[in-house]
Design an enzyme around this catalytic site. Sequence first.
Site, PDB file in Angstrom:
ATOM      1  CG  HIS A  43      -1.844  -1.142   1.186  1.00 45.23           C
ATOM      2  ND1 HIS A  43      -1.838  -2.040   2.313  1.00 45.23           N
ATOM      3  CD2 HIS A  43      -2.910  -1.446   0.702  1.00 45.23           C
ATOM      4  CE1 HIS A  43      -2.630  -3.042   2.409  1.00 45.23           C
ATOM      5  NE2 HIS A  43      -3.441  -2.676   1.340  1.00 45.23           N
ATOM      6  N   GLY A 153      -2.774  -1.952  -7.315  1.00 47.16           N
ATOM      7  CA  GLY A 153      -1.841  -3.038  -7.470  1.00 47.16           C
ATOM      8  C   GLY A 153      -2.129  -4.282  -8.320  1.00 47.16           C
ATOM      9  CE  LYS A 155      -1.941  -9.096  -2.948  1.00 44.70           C
ATOM     10  NZ  LYS A 155      -2.873 -10.460  -2.278  1.00 44.70           N
TER      11      LYS A 155
END
Length: 290
Positions: A43, A153, A155
């Site tokens: 983050h 992100g 991810k």
Amino acid sequence: MIVATTIEQLRDALAAGKKAATGRGGKGEVGLVPTMGYLHEGHASLLQRARLENDVVALSIFVNPLQFGPNEDFARYPRDAERDLAIARKEGTDVVFMPDVTVMYPRPSQTTVSVSGLTESLCGASRPGHFDGVATVVSKLFHLFDPDRAYFGMKDAQQVAVVRQMTDDLNFRVRIVPCPTLREPDGLAMSSRNVYLSPEEREQALVLSRALGRVDGWLAEPGITGARLRERIVDTIGTAPLAVVDYVEAVTYPGLLPAGDWQPGDGTPLLLALAVKFGRTRLIDNKLIE
Ligand code: AMP
């Protein structure tokens, strides 16, 4: 740093931030980092990128009930507001929005933002309704912040594809900025959910980044395809006794179409994406071959 808990406070804080920035000769551009809190360095990396590219850095911290299924971890999702605010402050955040559920959803809503196609596979297949919850809350956040850029992100590669599609389809003026996945020194992708893992699960979860880390070597083999890469990843994960595979898929990116026939040099980016449970904890990770 201004911490807003109501929509009125948020609007005032953003207006003040933009005014101060233009007073300093800036453009008053706003970069938004939407999160569910329990912040980690992943983050923080989004906040750092936002800090580089915008005059006003805004962070939202909201565990969005709409994107959790009935048997998922909404109630036990980790929360630590004070720690989050300390990290936000350290990264030079200007505005933090931390609303209660009643602020975001003051009455039963009859509107859902639903992106079709892209949400039917991968996490969309194993978490029905999840991406409707994501698309709905992200559109609310985009309306509330009216950001120039929003940072997500990779991810959550499927989330990036879904949010981009929604942004284009609905003419949001924000630019979506995808950011690389940050990992622990041993390779595990950083996630707020990693705290759920027992020491044994944490150790075995390394198999995910280890499998994805081998992909570059496998790519050099003659005749390698998307399907073969997928099989090798499944086999590698199978060496960890505690790993229960939810899915391992080879798909095109950002279209998320099946890519079993994919070969290096095809000219289409390939996403190798996986979701694997260790005990009650479901982890996701992926590798994009561009
Ligand atoms: P979350 O709080 O888990 O909903 O994540 C908020 C944002 O941070 C999303 O855009 C995530 O993709 C991003 N994010 C989560 N983990 C990582 C990571 N390890 N590296 C980079 N970004 C991440």
